[in-house]
Design a protein around this motif. Structure first.
Motif, PDB file in Angstrom:
ATOM      1  N   PRO A 123      94.552  91.086 114.103  1.00 26.26           N
ATOM      2  CA  PRO A 123      95.981  90.944 113.781  1.00 26.26           C
ATOM      3  C   PRO A 123      96.769  92.178 114.195  1.00 26.26           C
ATOM      4  O   PRO A 123      96.197  93.217 114.531  1.00 26.26           O
ATOM      5  N   ASP A 124      98.101  92.030 114.173  1.00 23.27           N
ATOM      6  CA  ASP A 124      99.001  93.172 114.378  1.00 23.27           C
ATOM      7  C   ASP A 124      98.839  93.798 115.766  1.00 23.27           C
ATOM      8  O   ASP A 124      98.783  95.006 115.921  1.00 23.27           O
ATOM      9  N   VAL A 125      98.791  92.958 116.807  1.00 22.80           N
ATOM     10  CA  VAL A 125      98.632  93.444 118.183  1.00 22.80           C
ATOM     11  C   VAL A 125      99.921  93.178 118.952  1.00 22.80           C
ATOM     12  O   VAL A 125     100.374  92.028 119.040  1.00 22.80           O
ATOM     13  N   ALA A 133      97.607  90.890 127.938  1.00 21.85           N
ATOM     14  CA  ALA A 133      97.447  89.450 128.131  1.00 21.85           C
ATOM     15  C   ALA A 133      96.322  89.139 129.115  1.00 21.85           C
ATOM     16  O   ALA A 133      95.767  88.040 129.115  1.00 21.85           O
ATOM     17  N   ASN A 134      95.986  90.121 129.962  1.00 21.56           N
ATOM     18  CA  ASN A 134      94.864  89.948 130.887  1.00 21.56           C
ATOM     19  C   ASN A 134      93.523  90.123 130.184  1.00 21.56           C
ATOM     20  O   ASN A 134      92.492  89.711 130.713  1.00 21.56           O
ATOM     21  N   LEU A 135      93.548  90.732 128.984  1.00 19.92           N
ATOM     22  CA  LEU A 135      92.308  91.025 128.266  1.00 19.92           C
ATOM     23  C   LEU A 135      92.090  90.108 127.066  1.00 19.92           C
ATOM     24  O   LEU A 135      90.944  89.791 126.731  1.00 19.92           O
ATOM     25  N   TYR A 136      93.192  89.699 126.412  1.00 17.22           N
ATOM     26  CA  TYR A 136      93.073  88.928 125.174  1.00 17.22           C
ATOM     27  C   TYR A 136      93.953  87.679 125.236  1.00 17.22           C
ATOM     28  O   TYR A 136      94.895  87.600 126.023  1.00 17.22           O
ATOM     29  N   ALA A 137      93.643  86.713 124.360  1.00 14.52           N
ATOM     30  CA  ALA A 137      94.540  85.572 124.147  1.00 14.52           C
ATOM     31  C   ALA A 137      95.452  85.922 122.973  1.00 14.52           C
ATOM     32  O   ALA A 137      95.060  86.658 122.062  1.00 14.52           O
ATOM     33  N   PHE A 138      96.678  85.390 122.983  1.00 13.49           N
ATOM     34  CA  PHE A 138      97.655  85.717 121.940  1.00 13.49           C
ATOM     35  C   PHE A 138      98.211  84.445 121.300  1.00 13.49           C
ATOM     36  O   PHE A 138      98.231  83.379 121.932  1.00 13.49           O
ATOM     37  N   ILE A 144     109.451  95.164 120.539  1.00 12.20           N
ATOM     38  CA  ILE A 144     108.258  94.474 121.038  1.00 12.20           C
ATOM     39  C   ILE A 144     107.812  93.386 120.058  1.00 12.20           C
ATOM     40  O   ILE A 144     108.086  93.457 118.859  1.00 12.20           O
ATOM     41  N   ASN A 145     107.139  92.359 120.571  1.00 12.02           N
ATOM     42  CA  ASN A 145     106.621  91.258 119.768  1.00 12.02           C
ATOM     43  C   ASN A 145     105.219  91.586 119.268  1.00 12.02           C
ATOM     44  O   ASN A 145     104.369  92.064 120.030  1.00 12.02           O
ATOM     45  N   ILE A 146     104.964  91.302 117.974  1.00 13.85           N
ATOM     46  CA  ILE A 146     103.652  91.537 117.365  1.00 13.85           C
ATOM     47  C   ILE A 146     103.008  90.184 117.072  1.00 13.85           C
ATOM     48  O   ILE A 146     103.619  89.327 116.437  1.00 13.85           O
ATOM     49  N   ASN A 147     101.770  89.992 117.527  1.00 15.46           N
ATOM     50  CA  ASN A 147     101.103  88.694 117.441  1.00 15.46           C
ATOM     51  C   ASN A 147      99.696  88.830 116.870  1.00 15.46           C
ATOM     52  O   ASN A 147      99.174  89.924 116.707  1.00 15.46           O
ATOM     53  N   PHE A 148      99.083  87.657 116.607  1.00 11.08           N
ATOM     54  CA  PHE A 148      97.637  87.597 116.440  1.00 11.08           C
ATOM     55  C   PHE A 148      97.013  87.644 117.831  1.00 11.08           C
ATOM     56  O   PHE A 148      97.525  87.021 118.778  1.00 11.08           O
ATOM     57  N   ALA A 149      95.887  88.370 117.989  1.00  9.98           N
ATOM     58  CA  ALA A 149      95.163  88.395 119.266  1.00  9.98           C
ATOM     59  C   ALA A 149      93.766  87.824 119.048  1.00  9.98           C
ATOM     60  O   ALA A 149      93.171  87.991 117.979  1.00  9.98           O
TER      61      ALA A 149
END
Length: 797
Positions: A64-66, A73-78, A185-190
């Motif tokens: 969380p909090d990513v 975005a090249n390394l993780y899904a959001f 900036i936007n903070i999301n679940f990763a």
């Protein structure tokens, strides 16, 4: 289903409470969703970086909090929608008064979270300070708590954190917020990108978040109020409690009570009005902070309505149009730029609105205020109101001119390095063979000379002269091989090109006796700063190729032209020989490629004419080492024209250059050290820096040891540093010696060396007080680079 979730300390968003329980906005939100989905959550504790590393290695399922970035975005899904929208802020100790703006961070120490977006990513503090050419030191920590602790204990002057952590913890660490706000900036679940079920996690979380967003009283909004917002207690007056109803029996008492109610209502109204004023004041303060953020960001920012009419813009954008925001608002692009560019802008606006999501494009613009150009990476985002109605397009344009140039330089350097690697083995073999062959030729030439001195027989003498002539040709062939095998930097001197061409023609006198030679020299040519040996060798190869190409031509002719244009010396060598077939023109620079001897399939050359294939490869290398270029115009059977352009470096600044420099905010009267072993170059540098309009005091060191001795006994405001130096020390050794005691003095590297071009990129990322120019460089470019470094080194006003 078991779900592993990363945890790090970032109160109030995510933390471990006094009972050892994972708490905060994100854990509470995730627990709500997990309860709906029957997930069994296991928290994996660690630092922020450890959490991201575990996510990348598929050791946890959710982090969380990513903050979302294109790189991540090249390394993780959001998650599809941002859960929080945040920005970063600078915090300082309460008693500090000298940090009020971004410029006040010069030479300060800043504590940051290692690997965080607000430190390393686009728009972060590191990039922001580089944009403003501000030099500072960063201390990296594994948590915001440790970073705040560093400021509290005077290990750092300031700390960067997200606003949520900062606002919650500033009092705890005796810190205070500054007006330096940046990076919305936007903070999301990763999620793990390559795990077996990441899409199931993200889809289910997106589903629940969508439902939570719709209901303003949902658990999500309750968490926002609980962890991030100050709740204003809503106290109400109970107008008719039971005991009053019992007491109030008579109309007189009732009337008295109604008066009391009116009085209480007025008091309550005044209280509510005061609360509204407090909220309005907080809102105004928030708007002021947001405006400061927009005006501080060194990007162009603007907002248009769906019809392309401007609604707002920031100061950097004002510079582009050359107008104030008040004069821009209410107008369109067609009021400020030409139709072609306005159409381009409008088309990109429409593409963003049609896509319903951010779109990106590149564009080159010219600023109206001073005429300078910037290459922008522009993101256009459609904006919607609470009813999902399109209200306009938000544009952000970031200057990536230097990044693009660096990328292009890297591509060129990699291409050259790859070519060098491919040819390294050939060069080594050729160099060894040439060395051995020269020894053999030396023996043959020596004994032939001795025999000629003693020989009286004419027939034998003729044979010996032929042997001597062929050994001289062999020596020239090996000279090409040795030149190809060596990769040396030019040794530059000033000389007259016309005289050098005459010298070459004199060397080839016997070969051109039967040719028509036309010389069309410009007598007013400026001197050329170049390596005389390399230039001579280049012209020997080109003219010799022309002589060979004319071997079967009835009326052989060579025309040599020299002229001066656009600060370049141009040399044209033209013949009416056999020419080059079109399919081979691109190959003539390849080592070992030749159309002579056994490869002459068309009978264009006499049979005794041979070629090594290294001549034109060397010519191209020499010309490019001098920042020149070579081109060839040729057709089979009609002749060949070789055109060479070489840049002119003058010994003094021109009148026009001086006038242009005086218009700028020129730094003068500084102490400068020039470290340069080429006397012709250092003399020019000394002359232009000590004379008007610069008037600097300049010392010259021709080697590394002299430079170190001068640095030991003198103070310098800037060092101009060559990379290749005689002796055991090169420019990097001198640079490292300087930085041991002085981290801030500006250093300008001067070199075109391939190895140096690769190493300087890494150094420039760590040191904002250096720059470099490729050798040879124009005088104005040299003065501009020095002036820019001196200006950036000035303390903030």
């Amino acid at each position: 289903m078991s779900v592993k979730v990363g945890v790090y300390e970032n109160k109030p968003k995510i933390f471990t409470d006094s009972n050892g329980r994972v708490a905060g906005f994100w854990p509470d939100l995730l627990a709500y969703i997990a309860n709906k989905e029957n997930w069994d959550i296991t928290y994996i504790h660690g630092t922020w970086n450890e959490g991201l590393e575990r996510l990348l290695a598929n050791n946890i399922d959710i982090m969380p909090d990513v903050a979302f970035t294109e790189e991540r975005a090249n390394l993780y899904a959001f998650s599809k929608s941002p859960v929080l929208i945040s920005w970063s802020r600078l915090y300082i100790k309460k008693n500090v008064t000298d940090i009020k703006s971004i410029r006040d961070l010069e030479n300060k120490t800043i504590a940051v979270l290692k690997g965080s977006v607000n430190f390393e990513c686009t728009g972060g503090i590191k990039e922001l300070l580089q944009k403003f050419n501000i030099n500072c030191t960063f201390l990296e920590f594994d948590s915001y708590n440790n970073a705040f602790e560093a400021v509290k204990n005077d290990l750092a002057d300031a700390c960067v954190t997200n606003r949520n952590f900062g606002n919650k913890n500033e009092k705890k660490f005796q810190l205070k917020k500054t007006a330096i706000i940046f990076q919305p900036i936007n903070i999301n679940f990763a999620f793990t990108k390559n795990a077996s079920l990441p899409h199931n996690f993200s889809e289910r979380i997106d589903h629940h978040m969508e439902q939570l967003f719709k209901d303003s009283t949902s658990f999500y909004y309750q968490l926002l109020e609980k962890y991030f917002e100050t709740t204003i207690a809503k106290k109400t007056v109970e107008i008719f409690p039971d005991w009053i109803k019992t007491v109030l029996k008579s109309s007189g008492i009732l009337l008295a009570f109604l008066v009391l109610v009116v009085f209480i209502s007025r008091v309550q109204a005044k209280k509510q009005t005061a609360e509204i004023k407090i909220k309005n004041k907080a809102l105004q303060k928030s708007e002021a902070h947001l405006r400061t953020l927009i005006e501080t960001i060194p990007d162009l920012i603007w907002l248009k309505d769906p019809d392309g009419v401007y609604l707002a813009c920031n100061p950097k954008f004002e510079r582009f149009f050359g107008a104030k925001e008040t004069d821009i608002v209410g107008k369109t692009d067609y009021d400020f730029v030409d139709k072609k560019m306005a159409d381009f802008f409008r088309e990109n606006d429409r593409m963003a609105m049609a896509a319903g999501k951010p779109t990106m494009n590149e564009e080159e613009i010219i600023f109206n205020d001073d005429g300078h150009k910037e290459l922008l990476e522009t993101v256009k985002t459609p904006m919607y109101d609470s009813d999902d109605k399109l209200i306009g397009v938000l544009g952000i344009g970031r200057d990536f001119t230097r990044r693009k140039q660096a990328e292009q330089e890297k591509i060129i350097a990699q291409k050259i390095a790859a070519e060098h690697k491919k040819l390294a083995l050939v060069g080594q073999i050729a160099g060894k063979m040439a060395h051995d062959f020269n020894n053999i030729l030396g023996i043959i030439m020596g004994h032939t000379d001795l025999s000629l001195m003693e020989c009286k027989d004419l027939k034998t003498r003729k044979t010996l002269e032929l042997i001597l002539q062929q050994t001289l040709k062999g020596r020239n062939l090996t000279k090409n091989l040795v030149a190809f095998a060596k990769d040396q930097d030019p040794k530059q001197k000033f000389f007259e090109l016309n005289a050098k061409l005459d010298l070459v023609l004199n060397l080839l006198n016997k070969d051109i006796e039967e040719l028509e030679l036309i010389k069309e020299y410009n007598p007013e040519m400026p001197e050329l700063l170049a390596d005389p040996g390399m230039i001579e060798h280049a012209f020997v190869n080109i003219i010799q190729n022309s002589i060979h190409a004319l071997s079967m031509t009835e009326n052989p002719k060579i025309i040599i032209r020299t002229y001066y244009s656009d600060n370049n010396i141009i040399v044209e060598i033209e013949d009416n020989g056999c020419g080059i077939p079109e399919e081979h023109i691109e190959k003539i620079y390849e080592p070992a490629f030749t159309l002579k001897g056994s490869r002459d399939l068309t009978g264009s050359y006499k049979k005794n004419i041979k070629g090594t294939g290294y001549g034109m490869a060397n010519v191209k290398k020499y010309i490019e080492q001098h920042k020149g270029n070579i081109s060839i115009e040729s057709k089979s059977g009609t002749g060949t024209k070789v055109i060479i352009n070489l840049p002119v470096i003058k010994k003094v600044l021109t009148k026009e250059e001086k006038t242009e420099l005086q218009k700028a905010k020129l730094q003068f009267g500084k102490n400068i050290l020039i470290v340069e072993d080429e006397a012709a170059i250092s003399e020019v540098q000394h002359r232009i820096l000590t004379q008007a309009p610069c008037h600097h005091t300049v010392d010259i060191a021709s080697n590394g040891q002299t430079a170190i001795d001068l640095l030991k006994n003198n103070h310098y405001d800037l060092i101009s540093l060559d990379y290749i130096l005689p002796g055991n020390m090169n420019g990097i050794h001198i640079y490292n010696h300087i930085r041991e005691t002085d981290k801030a003095v500006p250093i300008l590297f001067i070199s075109g060396n391939i190895d140096f071009l690769e190493s300087i990129k890494e150094i420039k990322q760590k040191d904002v007080n250096i720059d470099h120019l490729s050798k040879p460089c124009q005088n104005k470019d040299y003065v501009d680079a020095i002036n820019r470094l001196l200006e950036n080194a000035l303390p903030a006003q």
